[in-house]
Structures are given as C-alpha cells and as structure tokens.
Design an enzyme around this catalytic site. Sequence first.
Site, PDB file in Angstrom:
ATOM      1  N   ASP A 280       0.996  -1.329   0.053  1.00 34.84           N
ATOM      2  CA  ASP A 280      -0.069   0.216  -0.052  1.00 34.84           C
ATOM      3  C   ASP A 280       0.895   1.206  -0.083  1.00 34.84           C
ATOM      4  O   ASP A 280       2.042   1.198  -0.064  1.00 34.84           O
ATOM      5  CB  ASP A 280      -0.906  -0.040   1.118  1.00 34.84           C
ATOM      6  CG  ASP A 280      -1.982   0.808   0.949  1.00 34.84           C
ATOM      7  OD1 ASP A 280      -2.132   1.513  -0.013  1.00 34.84           O
ATOM      8  OD2 ASP A 280      -3.012   0.851   1.820  1.00 34.84           O
TER       9      ASP A 280
HETATM   10  C1  BGC Z   1      -5.134   3.393   0.063  1.00 35.54           C
HETATM   11  C2  BGC Z   1      -5.182   2.286  -0.825  1.00 35.54           C
HETATM   12  C3  BGC Z   1      -5.043   3.006  -2.170  1.00 35.54           C
HETATM   13  C4  BGC Z   1      -3.854   3.667  -2.159  1.00 35.54           C
HETATM   14  C5  BGC Z   1      -3.416   4.201  -3.846  1.00 35.54           C
HETATM   15  C6  BGC Z   1      -3.637   4.236  -0.009  1.00 35.54           C
HETATM   16  O1  BGC Z   1      -3.698   5.196   0.859  1.00 35.54           O
HETATM   17  O2  BGC Z   1      -4.927   2.649   1.580  1.00 35.54           O
HETATM   18  O3  BGC Z   1      -6.341   1.777  -0.531  1.00 35.54           O
HETATM   19  O4  BGC Z   1      -5.160   1.945  -3.052  1.00 35.54           O
HETATM   20  O5  BGC Z   1      -3.860   4.706  -1.295  1.00 35.54           O
HETATM   21  O6  BGC Z   1      -4.314   5.314  -3.876  1.00 35.54           O
END
Ligand code: BGC
Length: 753
Positions: A280
Amino acid sequence: MKKTLLTAVMAAAALAGAAQDSKMDEFVSSLMQKMTIEEKIGQLTLQVAGDITTGSVQSSPVTERIAAGRMGGVFNVKGAGKIRQLQDIAVKQTRLGIPLLVGMDVVHGYETIFPIPLAMSCSWDTLAIERSARIAAKEASADGINWTYSPMVDISMDARWGRVAEGSGEDPYLGSCIARAMVRGYQGDYSGKADIMACVKHFALYGAVEAGKDYNTVDMSRMRMYNRYFPPYRAAVDAGAGSFMTSFNLVDGIPATGNRWLLTDVLRKQWGFDGFVVTDYESLMEMTRHGVGDLASVSVQALKAGTDMEMCSEGFYKTLGQSLKDGRVSTDDIDRACRRVLEAKYKLGLFADPYKYCDESRHATDVYTAENRAEARELAAKTFVLLKNEGGLLPLKKQGKIALIGPLADNAANLCGTWCVAYTPERYSTLRQGLERAVGGKATVLYAQGCNLTRDAALQKAAEFGRTIPRGDDEAMKAEALRVAAGADVIVCAMGECSDMTGESSSRVDLELPDVQRELLAELLKLGKPVVLLNFSGRPTVMTWEQARVPAIMNVWFGGSEAADAICDVLFGDRVPSGKLTMTMPQAVGQIPLYYNHMSTGRPVPEGIKSYRKYQSNYLDVRNDPLYPFGYGLSYTTFKYSEPRLSADSMAVDGSVKVSVDVTNTGERDADEVVQLYIRDLVAKISRPVKELKGFSRVHIKAGETRTVEFTIVPDMLKYYDSELNYGLDAGEFTVMTGPDSRRVKGCKLTVY
Ligand code: BGC
C-alpha cells in the site's frame, strides 16, 4: 456423456492454459536475460503520476525515471492521451521498451459512479455487482487504465472505521461472493480491451484496526483470521485475481508488507496465488515507523517476505542494489519479484500491444454512456435500505408540496462517496434536481438547506475534504427551513454524512446524526407533518433517536452519479426498495463491535429481552440487540416465510441435503426479496458462532404469489478451522435457519453423521 464432454473441454482449457504459461515463461525469461539489475529493480517501483496529471506530460522526475527504464508502473493519472505519452516514453525511449502498468483506485465506477461498495453489498445482487465492475473496467480502460486497486475485501465489524464504506460489510460468506464477482467483472480473461487487472486489498485484516481508528494496530488469533477475515481474500484468489495489495497493519506483530507467513505461506503456498503483490501507499517505508528496521532492512524483509512491488516508498529503488552487493538479498530474490511484475504485463497483453489501453476514441463511446448510467441507477435503487415506514408513508405521491430540507439535498459531489478519482460531479444531478425532474410539474418542490453539516466549522471543513457544503448561520438557516416546511404537505430530509466522513482516514467516534442536523430534524418533526428521513452514510449510523420519532427512514448511503434519480425512483414507488443491511446497525456506539455472527458466551442473554440481567453478558444501560440487524430491510410489500423444510433430517459428513422455504408476497406490490440461509453448529471442537450466513437468494415475487426457495447444504458450509487450523466438520447437530434477516429466522434441526 455430458460429463465426459465437460472433462474433455476442461482438459483442453488446462492444456491451452499450460501452453500459454510456457509461452509467457519463455518470453519473460528471455526478456530478463537482457535486463540489468537496475532495470529489474525499476520494475518493482510504482509511483504516483501526481506531477503529470494536469496539462500534457512534461519532463518530471517520474518521466525521467520512466525514460531511464527504472519504473514498473504509475498510478492515478487520467486520460488515454496522457497515458499514451507515458507509454511512449517507456516503450520508445528505454533500452528494452517495457510498457507500464497504469493503475488507479477505480473502486466503484470511473465516471459513471456506482454506489459505494458497502451500499452495493446491500443489494446482495452479485450479478449486478459484477456488471458494475465490468462497466468500471470498460470506462477506465477506455481512458488508459489497465490496473485497478479494487476490490477492497476487508471484513469489518467496526462502524467507527471510515473504510467500512469501501468493503462489503461484516460477513465473510457474502464478502466472498462479492469478491469473486468483482474480480470476474474487472478482469474477464484479460483478452479484451476492457479487461483490466484487479488488485485485492488490503492484505490482510485491515478491517480489524483497534477501536476503529484508521492505520491502527491489529491483533487476533489465527483461528479468527481463517474463519472470519480470510475467506474473501481467498475467494478472490480462487477467482484468479492478478494482484494483491498489502495492508498497513501488523499481522502477528509483523507489518503485513514484511510478513512472510502471510504473503508466502498463506497467500502463495496455501492458496496458490500466482500474481504479484504490491505494497500500500508507502507501507514499506512505514515499516521503519513500526520499529522493525531502517529502510534498507525493511526493504530486504519485504522482498524476501513476498512483496514484489513498492508503492511510493522508494525503499526497493534506493536500497536493493546495495543490499544485493552486501549479500542481504540474492539475484533470485529480485528476479522472482521482477518476473511476477513482468508476467502481469504479459497477461494483460501489454507486450503484444503496449497501447492496448490507449485508444483515445473510446472515451466518447464507452465512458458515462446512457447505458452505463442506466445500470448504475438501477443498482443504486437496489442498495437503499428501508429501515422504517410507519403507516406506509412511503412511497410518496407526486402531488402537493414536497419540502426538501438538509445539507445533502443540493450537492452532487456528496452523493458519490469516497474514492471517485475520475468522477465528473459537474455532470451529475443533485437530489433537488432529481426531485424536480421526477415530479415533472405534478408536485411543487420547496427547498431549504436548513443547517450546516456540523455546528463546528473546523470539523465540517475536515470532513468535506474539498467537497464543500455552503455554511451559514445555523439559527437563520433553521428559521428558513421551518418557514419552507410549514407550507408543505410532506417533508423529505436529506441528512447524514458527507462523502468524506467515511473512507480512508475518516474514523469517527460519534455515529449519530450530526448535532445541528438532529436539532433541525427535531424542530421539523414538531410541525406535525409526515417526515421522511433519507440518511446518507458510508457506515452504520446510530439512529435510535430517529427510529423512535421519525415515521419513515431510508438509508441511501452514497449512491453515485445517478443517485438522485435512483432515490426518486424508490421515493415515489417506481421501484420497490429491496436492500438489506450487510453491517449491523447498533443502538449505541458503545456496543461496537456488534455483529450478528458472534460467539455465544457462557452467560448469554437471548435477543429481545427487555430488561437488564444481573451476572449475564449484557450492559446496564442498553440491551444487547442491534437497532437494525444484519440482513434487515423493509419493502413496500410484505413477505411471509414458512418454516424451513429439509429433504432429509440427516446427512452424511460427505453428503448433502436440501432445505426449502416458501416465501409469500402478502402485500400489494410485486417485489424482490433477499431470502437468507443461516446455519449454527451446536456442538463442535471449538465454540462456533450463534449463526452464520451460508446462502442467499434474491427472488422476484409477484403480489399474492408464493415462491419456494431451495438451498443445497454441502459439507463445506459446515466446515471451519479449529485451533490447530485443521479445516473440517464435526458430526452432530446443526440448526438450519431461513428468514428475511438474521433476527427473524425460523429453524429446523439437521443431524450430520
Ligand atoms: C490506500 C489504498 C489505495 C492507495 C492508492 C492508500 O492510501 O490505503 O487503498 O489503493 O492509497 O491510492
């Protein structure tokens, strides 16, 4: 005969798959032979294309890195033209011309926005949900995207956690059905131009953050992981998901991104996942803050654990080269991850045609089309949950004067909910506009905003996150609303949360209707007119006060770009509400986590008990029951359920048995009903939940008609993981229950021998 044919077809498909795999292996191996170690590490790197999202693509650190052949993918850039320019750099300016993965959080639609995932789950319509993912993929791919960070399949029982809006609620069985549907919808078989790769997130257990506070710690038994939290991730693997995203939290004390047991033993060895794993956002770097090492060490740990690509951290990018020289990682470690990323590109067909997703002409024909919007409108109407409808107040008639009041009444952006990276709210209708259109001159719509979102301006600003709702003087706004409502025949309140009061980083401890909104509602009720509350929310709201006072309440969540029309469809009875809750709605926040499939205690208190019981498992001040249970939702008609009938009273441990229930539509409207099957294992090696959803069927039943709904109970529905993580079932007694929700069930006994 049929079976032989089927076996032959399956064998042929398996052969074709194996041939495809060996072609892919050959291709990737030969490509990797040409790659330098820097180029390989480059493939493990994913960056947000933030500085190139406006205007045309300019030289920037991101583009320079792409040109140097040191970037595997970019994300959150919109537009096929821009993405083509980026692919151009990757394909034409680099030594080996490896195309980019282009990701985006396409979570519930692209420009045509579907309801938030929690709402979609309340439709229990997995086919419609699959179609929504298909449409999202079609629109996103028309705009250059080949990889979506969805589905989010985290089970959660904590409504304080803002990210419950992104998932499918508290139940692992329903969550698994939806996970499969979405993966199928996004990916197809990768062969078409509208097939994109899914990324299942967040692996794992993110929905169990302590106290519902985002990014918080998680700690639970493995038994609980396997029985309650893992099933939807596993279902997504079984459906062929191409990629997985790690979660921010700890699993057994080790950050998920660096957890070898989780990413390799469970995901790959036990479940057979063969795609790639991405972190993530900065979760690799955040391992340093979890206190497990510096950037170089955590990068080594993550790579060896089974993480293949890093999102935004630059730990792999900056440190793996040196770690290789120091002997902390091997070429094999890097090759393994690089191979998986290249395989994903191969599966998507990017090597065959790097511009497969860069057809600029598609935007006009595939995005936000009448067809896509019709599908979104229809699905939205199925997600609304009618919580109360005293005296059949709903549906409303298109006549007289309708007062529409509330901070959510005239704001299109706030009908869409969290994660709408590509949305175009200026094209969507507000509820007020939808209402005007729906009544078509047959009734007069009166409007007043009535109050701020919250009394506290700073809280409102933080909650809005840019999607502003005008602020004014609360007293003056209230006075105007009361004046407007006084002249109306019926009052429709559009109240609740704004879009960003749920989603990432939007945890809350107070889950009641915000202060000024509740106060206004109380004043409106005093007018003595019929009042309908449309509750906008991305989580279960605590509505004990409202349930006691407001005649009609419908939860409309965040219904997406077509929400305004969909709400009116149901409000006026062109469609009959059929949504059923997939998260329990508590009477008080203090009951959380409150969920239907809980364990028994040694001192259980049966549901429906009216008073406190000393030395039993209950609270002094609130009864254990939820306000609205899991599976609950009313209709404009009524249904009567028979007792369930088993085809046999007993079944062998490897046998099966059928259970059927007659459901009669006893009202005057044809309608859909979601018939639910629950099972309880009465005596087992470990304590088992008081009931677990094991089947459901959405059926259309005409007024006066009776339909028999049948489920087949197979051993898998009775199995569970014990404390040694053995998966199996115990012979003995089970209760099989059917009903319209998790509370109003009728049961019969099944003996398994
Ligand atoms: C979130 C994810 C997301 C990623 C990309 C993160 O902060 O937890 O769910 O896919 O950002 O935008």
